[in-house]
Design a protein around this motif. Structure first.
Motif, mmCIF file in Angstrom:
data_model
loop_
_atom_site.group_PDB
_atom_site.id
_atom_site.type_symbol
_atom_site.label_atom_id
_atom_site.label_comp_id
_atom_site.label_asym_id
_atom_site.label_seq_id
_atom_site.Cartn_x
_atom_site.Cartn_y
_atom_site.Cartn_z
ATOM 1 N N VAL A 230 -3.596 -1.293 2.747
ATOM 2 C CA VAL A 230 -4.203 -0.956 1.454
ATOM 3 C C VAL A 230 -5.590 -0.337 1.613
ATOM 4 O O VAL A 230 -6.371 -0.316 0.666
ATOM 5 C CB VAL A 230 -4.282 -2.219 0.554
ATOM 6 N N GLY A 231 -5.879 0.168 2.779
ATOM 7 C CA GLY A 231 -7.171 0.829 2.982
ATOM 8 C C GLY A 231 -7.972 0.195 4.112
ATOM 9 O O GLY A 231 -7.569 -0.809 4.696
ATOM 10 N N ARG A 232 -9.110 0.818 4.407
ATOM 11 C CA ARG A 232 -9.960 0.356 5.492
ATOM 12 C C ARG A 232 -11.408 0.285 5.020
ATOM 13 O O ARG A 232 -11.855 1.109 4.217
ATOM 14 C CB ARG A 232 -9.857 1.300 6.701
ATOM 15 N N ASN A 233 -12.123 -0.700 5.518
ATOM 16 C CA ASN A 233 -13.545 -0.880 5.189
ATOM 17 C C ASN A 233 -14.412 -0.591 6.405
ATOM 18 O O ASN A 233 -14.071 -0.989 7.532
ATOM 19 C CB ASN A 233 -13.812 -2.315 4.718
ATOM 20 N N MET B 34 0.768 7.893 -2.722
ATOM 21 C CA MET B 34 -0.039 9.061 -2.348
ATOM 22 C C MET B 34 -0.731 9.643 -3.576
ATOM 23 O O MET B 34 -0.586 10.805 -3.926
ATOM 24 C CB MET B 34 0.821 10.095 -1.630
ATOM 25 N N ILE B 35 -1.499 8.795 -4.231
ATOM 26 C CA ILE B 35 -2.091 9.093 -5.532
ATOM 27 C C ILE B 35 -3.073 10.257 -5.490
ATOM 28 O O ILE B 35 -3.332 10.901 -6.519
ATOM 29 C CB ILE B 35 -2.779 7.820 -6.093
ATOM 30 N N GLY C 220 0.810 -1.206 0.000
ATOM 31 C CA GLY C 220 0.000 0.000 0.000
ATOM 32 C C GLY C 220 0.841 1.251 0.000
ATOM 33 O O GLY C 220 1.789 1.377 0.791
ATOM 34 N N GLY C 221 0.476 2.188 -0.875
ATOM 35 C CA GLY C 221 1.219 3.439 -0.981
ATOM 36 C C GLY C 221 0.419 4.645 -0.561
ATOM 37 O O GLY C 221 0.719 5.771 -0.968
ATOM 38 N N GLY C 222 -0.600 4.418 0.279
ATOM 39 C CA GLY C 222 -1.374 5.533 0.810
ATOM 40 C C GLY C 222 -0.705 6.119 2.049
ATOM 41 O O GLY C 222 0.426 5.761 2.397
ATOM 42 N N PRO C 223 -1.385 7.013 2.740
ATOM 43 C CA PRO C 223 -0.805 7.657 3.923
ATOM 44 C C PRO C 223 -0.329 6.674 4.984
ATOM 45 O O PRO C 223 0.785 6.823 5.507
ATOM 46 C CB PRO C 223 -1.955 8.523 4.447
#
Length: 720
Positions: free
Chosen positions: A509-512, A449-450, A420-423
């Motif tokens: 890679v994110g949260r649901n 950080m797209i 994952g390349g998010g925050p």
């Protein structure tokens, strides 16, 4: 503005100028109409079709050009053609003329207005798309509202032309009838004010309010229909005013507000008070970042005139400090504190039984059932784990579980993969790399950080790579496997598979949103990625609200707290006043080094939305305090409306960017421009001066050059 638009405006302007220059408005007066009534009647008797055609054309032209005199023309319609034919002719002429004015405004002015007020117009268009026809109809029913203003303003929106025409045709009919009927009694009219008596005006106002009242009635009927299958179980008396499910930021603030206004409120949490932010997210990650930054500064102590020193530390002690930080903050969100505030706190799993009843499976093994007039669901979110073959067998940690898992390790994992390349992924990758791990970050998108501008993503990548992170973008994770006892992540890049050996793997890679197990399905409350709510944060059932990550659209602690105010206040006082959740100014930050903070639009979003803007950029490498702190890198980038100091968005990259952003958040929230920022005294030497200097860059770019040239000549003259 293109040539066609200029010509169209010129034609309209010429028509208006001609009307007043030749004193044509004298023909649209009550006295002239009364004087000429007999001759007009004779002409109509001789040439009925020509008179109708001429009248129709004049009415359409006057309305299209927004000229005064529509009331006189309508009276003339009644005087000439009688009640029914007059009403028919005027109705179509006025609607066609209004639509032409609407189209002129749309064609000639909308693009210019959108360029200057794109953000505000976008919000208006959302409302118009949803309820524009309803409000246009309401306004058309009240003839005291200047119709030409309505025509021009509606043209600036995205309302469909056919909708505008049909609603106008129907909505103006009542006023048309009144004026045409008055025209049939023209001899008895002394003034236009006499037509609209206070009683008649009051009737029109009531008529205009009727759709609103009808809407309330329809809403009540729909509400009754929604609750129909639960009518037999609706309590006569409620145990609580409010039940809140979830003790994260959204739930805590909702319960706090309810207790503050003396409502009887119960807060239910199955896990830990404080939710994800305190226990797994914001707090532990920032504690980790601080330790990692200190280790980085020690390695680069020469930047401060000291000797570079490899940090000596126990990884277990670093992880223990994180737990100590959590424990130090825990009292802020503790059961004891909230009980002291007047909140009943129950530890257990809450499930909706019906729209007013919550069944709680208590952690101690018991069960408790409570009823409440309103319920707020603030259950938060959990990390998303991709369905990678072999991942479960290899083992992994998430941003929720790594603190406990890594806390048991004596040494930091030497080979660490961050998916994952998010925050979250970026913060964890940089921090563990600074603490000595060999980190590989895998991101399937073209860049990390797209959501940020490309230059921000590149700067973030360069910073992570400088700390030893191997950043792999355009790499898609395929599967995990074990080869010769070694854990392997297989990724695909440019059509070729690559293998990455690792000791630990972090899924970031994110949260649901947590949506299952709360009885939402049984009650028919619709969910997609989040709970479906309206602008008041109400679900299918008006007494059930959602706030925080379960409601979206942002997964930030501060947004959850922000939404909680709306959810709690609407839930407790909605029968008197409802408040729409406001997302107009939402800030956020990624706490890598240097920090990245943003509010409003960035360049890529403005371009995607077609919003015209100017960019002002100030390099923090020029800031005295940043130089003194050896933190002279990054920038402040401000997007403004073209030619104005109105702020559309701000991105700050640099040390303490999240703190520096607050000034711009305040400015945007209260409509303050860069001139106000520039005119504010900032303490020297501080990092906050970067905001003032950015405003100064904007001012310099918009200096009145011609005026300054004349001022220079003045000073030259004063010197003799």
């Amino acid at each position: 503005m293109n040539l066609r638009k200029v010509l169209l405006l010129a034609v309209v302007l010429l028509g208006v100028i001609t009307f007043f220059a030749f004193d044509l408005d004298r023909y649209l007066s009550l006295s002239y109409l009364k004087e000429s009534q007999t001759s007009f009647a004779e002409l109509y008797a001789q040439k009925p079709l020509q008179v109708v055609g001429a009248y129709f054309f004049i009415y359409v032209a006057a309305t299209a050009l927004s000229l005064p005199g529509a009331a006189i023309l309508t009276l003339a319609g009644g005087a000439l053609f009688g009640l029914w034919w007059g009403t028919l002719i005027v109705s179509f002429a006025s609607s066609i003329g209004a639509t032409l004015a609407f189209l002129v405004s749309r064609y000639a002015l909308r693009s210019s207005v959108e360029a200057k007020f794109g953000n505000r117009l976008a919000e208006i268009n959302k409302g118009v798309e949803k309820e524009g026809a309803f409000y246009l109809f309401t306004l058309r029913l009240i003839p005291v509202v200047p119709f030409f203003v309505i025509n021009l303003l509606m043209g600036l929106t995205q309302m469909k032309t056919v909708v505008f025409y049909v609603v106008s045709q129907v909505g103006m009919l009542a006023g048309t009838l009144v004026y045409v009927n008055a025209g049939t009694q023209l001899a008895q009219i002394d003034s236009l004010q006499g037509i609209l008596s206070p009683a008649l005006l009051g009737s029109f106002v009531l008529l205009g309010l009727f759709p609103l009242i009808a809407r309330k009635i329809v809403g009540a009927v729909q509400k009754r229909k929604v609750y129909a299958r639960w009518a037999s179980v609706r309590p006569r008396v409620f145990d609580r005013n409010l039940i809140v499910i979830g003790a994260g930021a959204g739930g805590l603030v909702s319960a706090y507000i309810a207790a503050t206004v003396k409502a009887k409120v119960t807060l239910v949490e199955v896990l830990k008070m404080g939710g994800d932010c305190l226990n797994y997210g914001c707090v532990p990650s920032k504690a980790l970042i601080k330790s990692a930054k200190l280790a980085h500064q020690m390695r680069h102590a020469s930047n401060y005139g000291l000797s570079d020193t490899p940090p000596s530390f126990s990884f277990k002690a670093v992880m223990q400090r994180i737990q100590d930080v959590i424990r130090a903050i825990e009292p802020h969100d503790s059961i004891e504190r909230y009980t002291g505030l007047g909140v009943e706190v129950l530890q257990g799993y809450a499930k909706l039984v019906n729209p007013w009843t919550v069944q709680i499976a208590l952690n101690d093994g018991g069960t408790q059932t409570l009823t409440a007039r309103s319920i707020v669901i603030a259950a938060g979110a959990r990390p998303f784990v991709p369905p990678l073959p072999g991942l479960e067998d290899m083992g992994y940690v998430t941003s929720d579980t790594l603190w406990e898992t890594f806390g048991e390790l004596e040494e930091i994992p030497q080979r660490l993969v961050v998916l994952g390349g998010g925050p979250i992924g970026c913060e964890l990758a940089q921090s563990f790399a600074r603490l000595g791990a060999h980190v590989t970050q895998v991101e399937m998108a073209p860049r990390i950080m797209i959501r940020e501008d490309e230059e921000v993503s590149e700067l973030a990548k360069a910073s992570l790579e400088a700390d030893g992170v191997r950043v792999l973008t355009h790499h898609k994770a395929l599967r995990c496997e074990r080869v010769d006892g070694e854990k392997i992540l297989v990724v695909e890049h440019a059509g070729t598979e690559h293998r990455i050996a690792f000791d630990q793997l972090i899924c970031a890679v994110g949260r649901n949103a947590r949506l299952t197990g709360y009885g939402l399905e049984e009650l028919g409350i619709t969910t997609n990625r989040t709970v479906d709510t309206n602008e008041y944060l109400q679900t299918l059932y008006p007494n059930i609200y959602a706030a925080g990550d379960v409601a979206g659209p942002y997964q930030f602690t501060h947004v959850a707290a922000h939404q909680a105010w709306y959810a709690a206040v609407n839930a407790l006082f909605g029968e008197w006043k409802m408040f729409k959740a406001d997302y107009s100014v939402i800030p956020w930050a990624t706490f890598i080094d240097p920090e990245v903070a943003r509010v409003g639009l960035n360049e890529q979003e403005a371009k995607e939305k077609g919003i015209a803007f100017e960019v002002t950029k100030y390099g923090i490498d020029d800031l005295d305090r940043a130089i003194a702190d050896s933190e002279a890198h990054g920038f402040v980038k401000v997007l403004t409306v073209q030619g104005k100091d109105t702020i559309l968005g701000v991105t700050i990259v640099g040390t303490h960017a999240g703190d520096l952003l607050a000034e711009y958040v305040m400015a945007m929230k209260h409509g303050l421009g860069l001139n106000k920022v520039l005119g504010t005294i900032h303490t020297y030497p501080t990092l906050a001066e970067a905001n003032k200097y950015a405003a100064g860059e904007w001012k310099r770019a918009h200096a009145p050059k011609q005026l300054l040239e004349w001022v220079k000549r003045y000073h030259d003259w004063k010197r003799g």
